[in-house]
Scaffold this motif. Structure first.
Motif, PDB file in Angstrom:
ATOM      1  N   ALA A 119      -1.327  11.298   5.631  1.00 47.17           N
ATOM      2  CA  ALA A 119      -1.528   9.867   5.910  1.00 47.17           C
ATOM      3  C   ALA A 119      -0.995   9.021   4.749  1.00 47.17           C
ATOM      4  CB  ALA A 119      -3.012   9.585   6.138  1.00 47.17           C
ATOM      5  N   SER A 120      -1.218   9.461   3.509  1.00 50.16           N
ATOM      6  CA  SER A 120      -0.737   8.720   2.337  1.00 50.16           C
ATOM      7  C   SER A 120       0.780   8.623   2.316  1.00 50.16           C
ATOM      8  CB  SER A 120      -1.215   9.384   1.042  1.00 50.16           C
ATOM      9  OG  SER A 120      -2.578   9.175   0.858  1.00 50.16           O
ATOM     10  N   PHE A 121       1.471   9.732   2.619  1.00 53.23           N
ATOM     11  CA  PHE A 121       2.930   9.700   2.616  1.00 53.23           C
ATOM     12  C   PHE A 121       3.435   8.661   3.607  1.00 53.23           C
ATOM     13  CE2 PHE A 121       7.002  10.906   4.487  1.00 53.23           C
ATOM     14  CZ  PHE A 121       7.801  10.832   3.358  1.00 53.23           C
ATOM     15  N   LEU A 122       2.917   8.712   4.818  1.00 52.71           N
ATOM     16  CA  LEU A 122       3.375   7.771   5.843  1.00 52.71           C
ATOM     17  C   LEU A 122       3.047   6.333   5.459  1.00 52.71           C
ATOM     18  CD1 LEU A 122       2.397   9.835   8.999  1.00 52.71           C
ATOM     19  CD2 LEU A 122       4.695   9.506   8.040  1.00 52.71           C
ATOM     20  N   PHE A 123       1.864   6.109   4.935  1.00 47.35           N
ATOM     21  CA  PHE A 123       1.463   4.760   4.548  1.00 47.35           C
ATOM     22  C   PHE A 123       2.336   4.262   3.391  1.00 47.35           C
ATOM     23  CE2 PHE A 123      -2.037   1.888   5.604  1.00 47.35           C
ATOM     24  CZ  PHE A 123      -1.852   0.902   4.654  1.00 47.35           C
ATOM     25  N   MET A 124       2.585   5.137   2.386  1.00 42.71           N
ATOM     26  CA  MET A 124       3.423   4.724   1.249  1.00 42.71           C
ATOM     27  C   MET A 124       4.859   4.474   1.690  1.00 42.71           C
ATOM     28  SD  MET A 124       2.248   6.755  -2.139  1.00 42.71           S
ATOM     29  CE  MET A 124       1.030   7.977  -1.733  1.00 42.71           C
ATOM     30  N   LYS A 125       5.372   5.335   2.553  1.00 41.51           N
ATOM     31  CA  LYS A 125       6.758   5.217   3.006  1.00 41.51           C
ATOM     32  C   LYS A 125       6.987   3.922   3.785  1.00 41.51           C
ATOM     33  CE  LYS A 125      10.834   6.773   4.661  1.00 41.51           C
ATOM     34  NZ  LYS A 125      11.909   6.240   3.883  1.00 41.51           N
ATOM     35  N   PHE A 171       4.648   1.220   4.294  1.00 38.70           N
ATOM     36  CA  PHE A 171       3.931  -0.005   3.953  1.00 38.70           C
ATOM     37  C   PHE A 171       3.925  -0.311   2.454  1.00 38.70           C
ATOM     38  CE2 PHE A 171       2.018   1.385   7.963  1.00 38.70           C
ATOM     39  CZ  PHE A 171       2.253   0.260   8.725  1.00 38.70           C
ATOM     40  N   VAL A 172       3.528   0.664   1.634  1.00 40.22           N
ATOM     41  CA  VAL A 172       3.351   0.388   0.207  1.00 40.22           C
ATOM     42  C   VAL A 172       4.680   0.163  -0.492  1.00 40.22           C
ATOM     43  CG1 VAL A 172       2.474   1.275  -1.981  1.00 40.22           C
ATOM     44  CG2 VAL A 172       1.196   1.695   0.129  1.00 40.22           C
ATOM     45  N   PHE A 173       5.586   1.122  -0.389  1.00 34.50           N
ATOM     46  CA  PHE A 173       6.851   1.049  -1.097  1.00 34.50           C
ATOM     47  C   PHE A 173       7.996   0.593  -0.199  1.00 34.50           C
ATOM     48  CE2 PHE A 173       4.464   4.286  -3.575  1.00 34.50           C
ATOM     49  CZ  PHE A 173       4.326   3.538  -4.719  1.00 34.50           C
ATOM     50  N   LYS A 174       7.668  -0.170   0.814  1.00 37.41           N
ATOM     51  CA  LYS A 174       8.673  -0.707   1.724  1.00 37.41           C
ATOM     52  C   LYS A 174       9.276  -1.956   1.110  1.00 37.41           C
ATOM     53  CE  LYS A 174       9.225  -2.527   6.355  1.00 37.41           C
ATOM     54  NZ  LYS A 174       8.553  -2.909   7.587  1.00 37.41           N
ATOM     55  N   ARG A 175      10.577  -1.975   1.024  1.00 38.42           N
ATOM     56  CA  ARG A 175      11.250  -3.160   0.524  1.00 38.42           C
ATOM     57  C   ARG A 175      11.148  -4.279   1.541  1.00 38.42           C
ATOM     58  NH1 ARG A 175      16.687  -1.071  -2.359  1.00 38.42           N
ATOM     59  NH2 ARG A 175      15.694  -0.460  -4.293  1.00 38.42           N
ATOM     60  N   LEU A 176      10.787  -5.438   1.076  1.00 40.46           N
ATOM     61  CA  LEU A 176      10.731  -6.588   1.962  1.00 40.46           C
ATOM     62  C   LEU A 176      12.139  -7.124   2.155  1.00 40.46           C
ATOM     63  CD1 LEU A 176       7.637  -8.423   0.456  1.00 40.46           C
ATOM     64  CD2 LEU A 176       7.724  -7.013   2.495  1.00 40.46           C
ATOM     65  N   LYS A 177      12.484  -7.418   3.388  1.00 35.63           N
ATOM     66  CA  LYS A 177      13.812  -7.956   3.670  1.00 35.63           C
ATOM     67  C   LYS A 177      13.880  -9.403   3.189  1.00 35.63           C
ATOM     68  CE  LYS A 177      14.568  -4.951   7.521  1.00 35.63           C
ATOM     69  NZ  LYS A 177      14.769  -4.755   8.913  1.00 35.63           N
ATOM     70  N   ALA A 178      15.018  -9.724   2.618  1.00 36.54           N
ATOM     71  CA  ALA A 178      15.212 -11.104   2.129  1.00 36.54           C
ATOM     72  C   ALA A 178      15.164 -12.066   3.298  1.00 36.54           C
ATOM     73  CB  ALA A 178      16.542 -11.214   1.412  1.00 36.54           C
ATOM     74  N   ALA A 179      14.496 -13.184   3.082  1.00 38.52           N
ATOM     75  CA  ALA A 179      14.343 -14.173   4.147  1.00 38.52           C
ATOM     76  C   ALA A 179      15.645 -14.878   4.422  1.00 38.52           C
ATOM     77  CB  ALA A 179      13.266 -15.171   3.774  1.00 38.52           C
ATOM     78  N   VAL A 222      -1.910  -3.785  -3.898  1.00 40.13           N
ATOM     79  CA  VAL A 222      -2.970  -4.015  -2.907  1.00 40.13           C
ATOM     80  C   VAL A 222      -2.810  -3.040  -1.744  1.00 40.13           C
ATOM     81  CG1 VAL A 222      -3.837  -5.655  -1.185  1.00 40.13           C
ATOM     82  CG2 VAL A 222      -3.432  -6.417  -3.532  1.00 40.13           C
ATOM     83  N   PHE A 223      -1.585  -2.903  -1.231  1.00 38.15           N
ATOM     84  CA  PHE A 223      -1.343  -1.962  -0.142  1.00 38.15           C
ATOM     85  C   PHE A 223      -1.646  -0.528  -0.583  1.00 38.15           C
ATOM     86  CE2 PHE A 223       0.954  -3.724   3.662  1.00 38.15           C
ATOM     87  CZ  PHE A 223       0.622  -5.043   3.411  1.00 38.15           C
ATOM     88  N   PHE A 224      -1.300  -0.204  -1.824  1.00 33.22           N
ATOM     89  CA  PHE A 224      -1.586   1.132  -2.330  1.00 33.22           C
ATOM     90  C   PHE A 224      -3.098   1.359  -2.379  1.00 33.22           C
ATOM     91  CE2 PHE A 224      -2.334   4.420  -5.461  1.00 33.22           C
ATOM     92  CZ  PHE A 224      -1.419   5.380  -5.071  1.00 33.22           C
ATOM     93  N   LEU A 225      -3.850   0.373  -2.845  1.00 39.36           N
ATOM     94  CA  LEU A 225      -5.306   0.501  -2.896  1.00 39.36           C
ATOM     95  C   LEU A 225      -5.905   0.618  -1.496  1.00 39.36           C
ATOM     96  CD1 LEU A 225      -6.219  -1.969  -5.783  1.00 39.36           C
ATOM     97  CD2 LEU A 225      -6.305   0.543  -5.820  1.00 39.36           C
ATOM     98  N   ILE A 226      -5.351  -0.104  -0.534  1.00 45.06           N
ATOM     99  CA  ILE A 226      -5.834  -0.005   0.854  1.00 45.06           C
ATOM    100  C   ILE A 226      -5.610   1.415   1.378  1.00 45.06           C
ATOM    101  CG2 ILE A 226      -5.414  -0.741   3.240  1.00 45.06           C
ATOM    102  CD1 ILE A 226      -4.844  -3.582   2.048  1.00 45.06           C
ATOM    103  N   GLN A 227      -4.402   1.939   1.204  1.00 45.80           N
ATOM    104  CA  GLN A 227      -4.135   3.296   1.679  1.00 45.80           C
ATOM    105  C   GLN A 227      -4.978   4.305   0.924  1.00 45.80           C
ATOM    106  OE1 GLN A 227      -2.440   6.307   0.546  1.00 45.80           O
ATOM    107  NE2 GLN A 227      -2.322   5.490  -1.514  1.00 45.80           N
ATOM    108  N   ALA A 228      -5.212   4.080  -0.355  1.00 44.73           N
ATOM    109  CA  ALA A 228      -6.051   4.988  -1.134  1.00 44.73           C
ATOM    110  C   ALA A 228      -7.484   4.972  -0.621  1.00 44.73           C
ATOM    111  CB  ALA A 228      -6.006   4.609  -2.616  1.00 44.73           C
ATOM    112  N   GLY A 229      -7.988   3.792  -0.292  1.00 54.09           N
ATOM    113  CA  GLY A 229      -9.341   3.682   0.242  1.00 54.09           C
ATOM    114  C   GLY A 229      -9.489   4.391   1.578  1.00 54.09           C
TER     115      GLY A 229
END
Length: 153
Positions: free
Chosen positions: A137-143, A145-153, A88-95
């Motif tokens: 813009a894509s590199f920054l968004f992917m770095k 937001f898109v491929f950002k590891r979510l921290k364990a809760a 979803v984040f990838f599609l948002i950045q692509a759009g």
């Protein structure tokens, strides 16, 4: 203090490596993007803005699919989850990048038409310009937001 410095150096090296891999993938994307546009314009020469946006969008979609496949396997391999959130984040950045691309493409065509260059040159130089800003813009968004590891809760 030393460990902070070591971590900082590691982060810079990771960023540099990711960016170089992203540039490689981006080069493949550029070949696909520009190649599809040129083939489309060769088969259906036009200066109609609607068709130009349609051709640019189709070329961009092919390149963006290639981008996701290769960036998730190469530049952001250790970070790619290939889950719904990431897609979803990838599609948002692509759009967002597609909108930027189309705006720059059409603006470039309008500008370079004033210079009386050949139609092929005008369309291709406009396409190249339309690939540069969205790529950054894509590199920054992917770095971040898109491929950002979510921290364990």
């Amino acid at each position: 203090m030393v460990s902070n410095f070591v971590n900082s150096v590691k982060q810079r090296n990771i960023l540099k490596g990711q960016f170089l891999q992203f540039i490689f993938v981006g080069s493949l994307n550029a070949i696909i993007d520009l190649g599809f546009l040129d083939i489309s314009l060769w088969l259906y020469p036009t200066n109609d803005q609607t068709l130009l946006i349609l051709f640019n969008t189709a070329a961009y979609i092919l390149a963006i699919v290639n981008s996701y496949i290769w960036n998730s396997r190469l530049a952001f391999k250790g970070y790619a989850q290939k889950d719904v959130r990431e897609k979803v984040f990838f599609l948002i950045q692509a759009g967002i990048s597609l909108i930027i691309s189309n705006l720059i493409f059409i603006a470039g065509i309008r500008f370079f038409t004033l210079c009386r260059f050949s139609l092929w040159f005008i369309q291709n130089i406009s396409k190249v310009l339309a690939m540069i800003s969205p790529s950054i813009a894509s590199f920054l968004f992917m770095k971040y937001f898109v491929f950002k590891r979510l921290k364990a809760a």
